[in-house]
Design a protein around this motif. Structure first.
Motif, short mmCIF file in Angstrom:
data_model
loop_
_atom_site.label_atom_id
_atom_site.label_comp_id
_atom_site.label_asym_id
_atom_site.label_seq_id
_atom_site.Cartn_x
_atom_site.Cartn_y
_atom_site.Cartn_z
N LEU A 1 0.84 -1.21 0.00
CA LEU A 1 0.00 0.00 0.00
C LEU A 1 0.87 1.25 0.00
CD1 LEU A 1 -2.78 -0.96 2.59
CD2 LEU A 1 -3.01 -0.87 0.11
N HIS B 1 1.81 1.64 -3.64
CA HIS B 1 0.80 1.68 -4.71
C HIS B 1 -0.48 2.46 -4.43
CE1 HIS B 1 2.56 -1.11 -7.63
NE2 HIS B 1 3.04 -1.78 -6.60
N ALA B 2 -0.93 2.52 -3.18
CA ALA B 2 -2.29 3.02 -2.92
C ALA B 2 -2.47 4.43 -3.50
CB ALA B 2 -2.60 3.00 -1.43
N GLY B 3 -3.54 4.62 -4.24
CA GLY B 3 -3.88 5.93 -4.77
C GLY B 3 -3.24 6.26 -6.10
N GLN C 1 -1.81 5.50 -9.99
CA GLN C 1 -2.05 4.67 -11.18
C GLN C 1 -1.33 5.35 -12.34
OE1 GLN C 1 -6.22 4.08 -11.98
NE2 GLN C 1 -5.83 2.47 -13.48
N PRO C 2 -0.77 4.57 -13.29
CA PRO C 2 -0.11 5.22 -14.43
C PRO C 2 -1.01 6.27 -15.08
CG PRO C 2 0.37 2.89 -14.45
CD PRO C 2 -0.65 3.10 -13.35
N ALA D 1 -4.39 14.34 -4.34
CA ALA D 1 -5.39 13.28 -4.16
C ALA D 1 -4.73 11.91 -4.02
CB ALA D 1 -6.38 13.27 -5.34
N GLU E 1 -3.48 11.74 -0.53
CA GLU E 1 -4.60 11.56 0.42
C GLU E 1 -5.08 10.10 0.44
OE1 GLU E 1 -6.34 16.12 0.00
OE2 GLU E 1 -7.03 14.57 -1.37
N GLU E 2 -5.25 9.53 -0.74
CA GLU E 2 -5.74 8.14 -0.75
C GLU E 2 -4.70 7.21 -0.13
OE1 GLU E 2 -7.18 6.54 -4.47
OE2 GLU E 2 -7.73 4.66 -3.50
N ALA F 1 -4.84 7.55 3.64
CA ALA F 1 -6.10 6.95 4.11
C ALA F 1 -5.98 5.43 4.12
CB ALA F 1 -7.27 7.39 3.24
N ALA F 2 -5.38 4.86 3.07
CA ALA F 2 -5.24 3.41 2.99
C ALA F 2 -4.30 2.89 4.08
CB ALA F 2 -4.73 3.00 1.61
N ALA G 1 -11.21 8.12 3.99
CA ALA G 1 -10.79 9.21 3.11
C ALA G 1 -9.84 10.11 3.89
CB ALA G 1 -11.99 10.03 2.65
#
Lengths: 194, 428
Positions: B11, B14-16, B18-19, B66, B69-70, B73-74, B80
């Motif tokens: 996490l 990776h979390a939040g 994405q390419p 963002a 933040e994600e 949160a994860a 959130a």
């Protein structure tokens, strides 16, 4: 089945398979959550039908209101009930009279009626309670991440180009929902006044 | 495929993120922009009316922010999060959502000196009244509850003393009082302690410290646990009542278990303005990718150094919850089994003067007012971070005049011990 928390694949399967959604309690008032969800789901390509006896003769985003689920002239895949917990059973009873039977009964965020859920499941329908389809769609497509929300999904693939009105990919790897087990537990404690 | 829960390190990377959809860029791009074009008038209206998810203006949200933040949160197990310009800004936003002038909140006495200042002076001028309680005496929290109480605020590992707070016991007091428990988790990071698992409703951080980890960027964050029912009574009208500026929508009804984070964004950030810069979000995000590795090294070094100091003839006492026999060792074993953090205090037999001397002789430790850097840091809290408190309040806050605070970095521990050793050797 357990309705305290849902496997993402269960929710994903529903949102990927249903095409038409009747929304019981849809409101034409543009600050109500039902209006938000109706508009969002219509923009994602679902065939939306607003059900509200108080607004027959008017339409919601070009879709005419009907008074009852039994007044809908085409097959409905999912009934999304935007009523509070005490008004769920009559809507489920009405859904059970529909021909063909809808595949899914969805009760909105904050709404839960375990007896109604059991009845619908006994008739072979899938049930989701206390969730919002807009939030779940946004979460599984990661669109909701734009608001700093924990989507509980991961992906190493290039993200789809987000454009208005498209169906976004719901095929991301799920983190299993474990990350917000505290929130799920709190929701359960609120509905179990023990 | 069945859902599985990835581990913390996965996490953290990776979390939040994405390419990027247009370029395929794998690292999270720095979206250094103030604003975002709308598709059409209807899209603009639905974004402003909170009907659609999307970007409007960087004071309210930004795509790089963002991802940050994600990710947090994860890592914290929240629903959130909302990033801010600093940890202090995060606290202002949280309390503005909860308190009206004349309201009270209960705060642990053992806090970062900056928080004590903020609560005592700035918050008082807003009419938000801090009522102090002692985290070593749970009943003092119960006694502090009044009809005006709107929240309880504690630190999981308290700065500067590195003491461990019994989060579950204080969460029980908060539940009974019907108010949310806010936990500042800066010193622990979610790698060592996840307060939501122990009953916290809101977690705040200074991202500037271990999460960013490199001492290069300021930032703060608010994590919504999604556990508190804001509509159970009329105590939290911002969440439960219609919002006039958003045409009467009710935030909890509309956003469910992440309504608090949304309120902090669309009311707090919008009106108070402490947005984090996209570049700082990027640097902190990059730091978080190595959080597990860094925290392991921080804790390993700290354990070795505190043990070495404890047996040094010039040292009077070492206050570190990770040491056997420390007053907080049992709480550390329960809440922070992977390590009790990397910030602690110690005192010298030579008292205040010896402490000042030590600080001046250190060659590798940097004398500065921060913690949670890759570099090892030293400070004398009584004359700096806690200088605005009187002597009695300093001692209560864990910053007695003879104490020196260290924040142990990720250098080789042998070099850090050698530096302390040469600095402790007085060459009169």
């Amino acid at each position: 089945m357990n309705h305290d928390s849902y496997d993402d694949n269960y929710i994903r399967g529903i949102l990927n398979s249903v095409k038409s959604i009747a929304m019981v309690g849809a409101s034409p008032v543009n600050v109500r959550p039902s209006y938000f969800a109706f508009k969002y789901l219509a923009q994602r390509g679902y065939d939306m039908i607003p059900v509200n006896p108080g607004h027959v003769g008017k339409s919601l985003l070009g879709k005419p209101f009907v008074a009852s689920l039994l007044d809908i002239d085409r097959p409905v895949d999912m009934v999304d009930i935007f009523r509070n917990s005490t008004n769920i059973m009559p809507a489920v009873d009405e859904a059970l009279k529909m021909m063909p039977l809808p595949k899914v009964i969805w009760m909105q965020l904050g709404a839960r009626d375990d007896a109604a859920a059991e009845k619908a499941e006994a008739a072979g329908m899938k049930v989701v309670m206390n969730r919002c389809p807009k939030i779940e769609y946004g979460r599984l497509s990661s669109e909701i991440s734009w608001m700093g929300v924990n989507s509980r999904t991961l992906s190493s693939k290039r993200a789809p180009m987000p454009t208005q009105g498209m169906r976004l990919s719901l095929g991301r790897t799920s983190v299993g929902g474990g990350a917000t087990s505290a929130a799920d537990r709190a929701a359960k404690n609120r509905t179990d006044p023990s | 495929m069945t859902d599985r829960s990835p581990g913390f390190a996965t996490l953290a990377v990776h979390a939040g993120a994405q390419p990027d959809p247009t370029t395929g860029a794998r690292a999270t791009p720095i979206y250094q922009t103030t604003s975002y074009v709308f598709n059409d008038a209807d899209h603009a209206a639905s974004l402003f009316g909170l009907q659609s998810f999307g970007n409007i203006y960087t004071r309210i949200g930004n795509p790089t922010q963002a991802v940050l933040e994600e990710r947090v949160a994860a890592l914290e197990g929240g629903t959130a999060a909302l990033a801010t310009a600093s940890g202090h800004a995060a606290q202002v936003v949280v309390f503005q959502m909860l308190l009206k002038p004349g309201d009270e909140f209960i705060a642990a006495r053992k806090l970062y000196g900056g928080s004590i200042n903020q609560f005592t002076h700035a918050f008082k001028s807003f009419g938000w009244n801090a009522v102090w309680a002692d985290p070593d005496d749970i009943e003092s929290f119960e006694r502090a509850v009044s009809p005006k109480t709107k929240a309880i605020f504690i630190e999981s590992i308290a700065n500067p003393g590195g003491t461990i707070t019994d989060i579950e016991a204080i969460a029980a007091v908060a539940r009974k009082a019907g108010v949310p428990l806010i936990v500042d988790n800066t010193l622990a990071t979610p790698y060592l302690i996840r307060p939501i698992d122990h009953g916290a409703d809101i977690v705040v951080h200074s991202l500037t410290k271990f999460l960013g980890g490199h001492g290069n960027s300021l930032g703060g964050i608010i994590v919504d646990a999604g556990t508190f029912d804001w509509s159970k009574d009329d105590k939290y009208p911002i969440l439960s009542e219609p919002r006039p500026e958003y045409h009467g929508i009710k935030l909890q009804e509309t956003f469910g278990n992440f309504a608090f984070a949304i309120a902090c964004r669309v009311l707090g950030l919008r009106d108070l303005g402490p947005a984090i810069s996209p570049f700082n979000s990027f640097l902190i995000l990059t730091g978080i990718e190595t959080l597990p590795l860094r925290m392991q090294k921080h804790c390993e070094n700290t354990k070795a150094i505190t043990e070495w100091l404890a047996s040094h003839p010039a040292v009077a006492a070492v206050n570190y919850a990770g040491l056997n026999g420390d007053k907080y060792n049992n709480l550390a074993r329960k809440y922070a089994p992977k390590g009790a953090g990397a910030v602690f205090t110690f005192s010298l037999k030579g008292g205040y003067d010896a402490g000042v001397d030590l600080v001046s002789r250190l060659k590798l430790f940097s004398h500065l007012a921060n913690i949670g850097d890759t570099r090892s840091l030293v400070i004398h809290p009584a004359s700096t971070t806690h200088s605005q408190l009187d002597d009695a309040a300093k001692t209560k806050a864990g910053a007695a005049p003879d104490l020196v605070r260290l924040s142990i970095g990720i250098e080789d521990k042998e070099d850090l011990i050698a530096d302390l050793d040469q600095a402790l050797r007085r060459e009169d």
